[in-house]
Design a protein around this motif. Structure first.
Motif, mmCIF file in Angstrom:
data_model
loop_
_atom_site.group_PDB
_atom_site.id
_atom_site.type_symbol
_atom_site.label_atom_id
_atom_site.label_comp_id
_atom_site.label_asym_id
_atom_site.label_seq_id
_atom_site.Cartn_x
_atom_site.Cartn_y
_atom_site.Cartn_z
ATOM 1 N N LYS A 2 0.824 -1.188 0.000
ATOM 2 C CA LYS A 2 0.000 0.000 0.000
ATOM 3 C C LYS A 2 0.874 1.260 0.000
ATOM 4 N N PRO A 3 0.404 2.349 -0.644
ATOM 5 C CA PRO A 3 1.204 3.571 -0.717
ATOM 6 C C PRO A 3 1.624 4.135 0.639
ATOM 7 N N ASP A 4 0.774 3.938 1.659
ATOM 8 C CA ASP A 4 1.090 4.513 2.963
ATOM 9 C C ASP A 4 1.826 3.536 3.888
ATOM 10 N N HIS A 5 2.345 2.428 3.310
ATOM 11 C CA HIS A 5 2.989 1.415 4.158
ATOM 12 C C HIS A 5 4.136 1.998 4.975
ATOM 13 N N TYR A 6 4.885 2.905 4.373
ATOM 14 C CA TYR A 6 6.040 3.494 5.052
ATOM 15 C C TYR A 6 5.650 4.488 6.143
ATOM 16 N N ASP A 7 4.409 4.927 6.160
ATOM 17 C CA ASP A 7 4.025 6.021 7.044
ATOM 18 C C ASP A 7 4.278 5.717 8.519
ATOM 19 N N SER A 8 4.084 4.476 8.924
ATOM 20 C CA SER A 8 4.204 4.137 10.347
ATOM 21 C C SER A 8 5.645 4.156 10.840
ATOM 22 N N PHE A 9 6.605 4.095 9.917
ATOM 23 C CA PHE A 9 8.007 4.118 10.346
ATOM 24 C C PHE A 9 8.846 5.063 9.481
ATOM 25 N N ALA A 10 8.210 6.061 8.895
ATOM 26 C CA ALA A 10 8.897 6.949 7.951
ATOM 27 C C ALA A 10 10.101 7.640 8.573
ATOM 28 N N ALA A 11 9.939 8.208 9.761
ATOM 29 C CA ALA A 11 11.041 8.948 10.386
ATOM 30 C C ALA A 11 12.208 8.028 10.692
ATOM 31 N N GLU A 12 11.923 6.842 11.224
ATOM 32 C CA GLU A 12 12.989 5.896 11.563
ATOM 33 C C GLU A 12 13.711 5.414 10.305
ATOM 34 N N TYR A 13 12.934 5.129 9.264
ATOM 35 C CA TYR A 13 13.519 4.667 8.004
ATOM 36 C C TYR A 13 14.403 5.749 7.385
ATOM 37 N N ALA A 14 13.900 6.982 7.362
ATOM 38 C CA ALA A 14 14.664 8.086 6.782
ATOM 39 C C ALA A 14 15.968 8.306 7.537
ATOM 40 N N ALA A 15 15.910 8.253 8.868
ATOM 41 C CA ALA A 15 17.118 8.457 9.668
ATOM 42 C C ALA A 15 18.130 7.355 9.426
ATOM 43 N N ALA A 16 17.666 6.113 9.353
ATOM 44 C CA ALA A 16 18.577 4.989 9.133
ATOM 45 C C ALA A 16 19.270 5.092 7.784
ATOM 46 N N ASN A 17 18.546 5.542 6.763
ATOM 47 C CA ASN A 17 19.109 5.616 5.421
ATOM 48 C C ASN A 17 20.221 6.647 5.280
ATOM 49 N N GLU A 18 20.277 7.613 6.165
ATOM 50 C CA GLU A 18 21.294 8.655 6.058
ATOM 51 C C GLU A 18 22.704 8.103 6.225
ATOM 52 N N THR A 19 22.843 7.032 7.016
ATOM 53 C CA THR A 19 24.190 6.522 7.316
ATOM 54 C C THR A 19 24.320 5.017 7.096
ATOM 55 N N SER A 20 23.284 4.365 6.577
ATOM 56 C CA SER A 20 23.334 2.905 6.467
ATOM 57 C C SER A 20 24.270 2.471 5.345
ATOM 58 N N LEU A 21 24.825 1.293 5.502
ATOM 59 C CA LEU A 21 25.727 0.738 4.501
ATOM 60 C C LEU A 21 25.042 0.626 3.154
ATOM 61 N N PHE A 22 23.859 0.005 3.123
ATOM 62 C CA PHE A 22 23.237 -0.329 1.860
ATOM 63 C C PHE A 22 22.688 0.883 1.120
ATOM 64 N N ASN A 23 22.327 1.931 1.833
ATOM 65 C CA ASN A 23 21.784 3.124 1.187
ATOM 66 C C ASN A 23 22.827 4.223 1.017
ATOM 67 N N ALA A 24 23.428 4.661 2.111
ATOM 68 C CA ALA A 24 24.335 5.804 2.052
ATOM 69 C C ALA A 24 25.655 5.483 1.355
ATOM 70 N N TYR A 25 26.125 4.239 1.481
ATOM 71 C CA TYR A 25 27.449 3.907 0.957
ATOM 72 C C TYR A 25 27.428 2.908 -0.191
ATOM 73 N N TYR A 26 26.224 2.536 -0.626
ATOM 74 C CA TYR A 26 26.144 1.575 -1.727
ATOM 75 C C TYR A 26 25.148 2.039 -2.793
ATOM 76 N N ASN A 27 23.862 2.069 -2.468
ATOM 77 C CA ASN A 27 22.868 2.391 -3.487
ATOM 78 C C ASN A 27 23.002 3.815 -4.018
ATOM 79 N N ARG A 28 23.011 4.797 -3.131
ATOM 80 C CA ARG A 28 23.037 6.191 -3.611
ATOM 81 C C ARG A 28 24.301 6.508 -4.395
ATOM 82 N N PRO A 29 25.500 6.168 -3.902
ATOM 83 C CA PRO A 29 26.686 6.457 -4.720
ATOM 84 C C PRO A 29 26.656 5.758 -6.076
ATOM 85 N N ALA A 30 26.132 4.530 -6.109
ATOM 86 C CA ALA A 30 26.083 3.792 -7.369
ATOM 87 C C ALA A 30 25.128 4.441 -8.358
#
Length: 228
Positions: A2-30
């Motif tokens: 569902k489109p709003d699936h992320y809503d219940s944990f949006a802040a936590e997910y966004a914060a984790a992505n700022e420094t996570s291995l898979f997002n900050a140092y792998y997906n985004r740079p690639a």
């Protein structure tokens, strides 16, 4: 999903992505490396989340629009980017609010693996791209499914769920040949298939301890596609 699936944990997910291995140092740079010099290009960031990748494209000189299905994630992106970027509320499962052939590039980062059927989304992405425009995609690498489900059938199209500290996500696995067939049938020419290394700036303490001296691992698979 569902489109709003992320809503219940949006802040936590966004914060984790700022420094996570898979997002900050792998997906985004690639993704940014595959996009290359984007100065002056009109780009749509589909499923832009909290806007971190959108911000990187903007810093490269692109004219960027973001769209996001989760209202909570879209709100975080708008707060982050202010008036620099328009963040539209839009769902790739439906018709997007953009004109035919509007964008030079469309980025779809870690979005398509939430869809069982890619036919409609790819047709819509092709519609809004200029002829010769690029669709840059990252998805779960198909081998990840076999780690999640060791008894699974690699050649099936099947869903699986992964649990995280902040919530759970359900993905759709499909083998590589199904991905590539979907792209070509939708009117794209495959320019690049990439399994890049992680960023050389990655802090050693966040790398898997059993990685040793290896400079790469399998997690996501990246494509650059050209609209024919």
């Amino acid at each position: 999903m569902k489109p709003d699936h992320y809503d219940s944990f949006a802040a936590e997910y966004a914060a984790a992505n700022e420094t996570s291995l898979f997002n900050a140092y792998y997906n985004r740079p690639a993704v940014l490396a595959l996009a290359g010099d984007v100065a002056g290009r009109t780009i749509l960031d589909v499923g832009c989340g909290s806007g971190s990748l959108t911000e990187g494209l903007l810093a490269g000189g692109a004219s960027v629009t973001g769209c996001e299905a989760s209202p909570a994630m879209a709100a975080i992106a708008r707060e982050r980017l202010g008036e620099q970027v328009t963040i539209d509320s839009a769902d790739l499962a439906q018709k997007l609010p953009y004109a035919d052939a509007q964008f030079d590039d469309v980025i779809v980062s870690l979005v398509l693996h939430y869809f069982e059927d890619w036919t409609g989304p790819l047709a819509e992405l092709r519609r809004i791209l200029k002829p010769g425009g690029r669709l840059i995609v990252s998805v779960n690498h198909p081998v990840v499914y076999l780690f999640a489900r060791p008894d699974g059938n690699y050649f099936s199209t099947d869903d699986w769920t992964d649990d995280y500290d902040w919530g759970s996500l359900t993905y759709w696995h499909r083998p590589l040949h199904v991905m590539t067939d979907s792209f070509t049938q939708a009117g794209f020419r495959i320019s690049v298939i990439s399994e890049p290394p992680f960023s050389p700036d990655t802090p050693k303490e966040i790398l898997p301890p059993d990685l040793g001296d290896k400079k790469a691992f399998l997690c996501f698979l990246f494509f650059v596609l050209e609209a024919e």
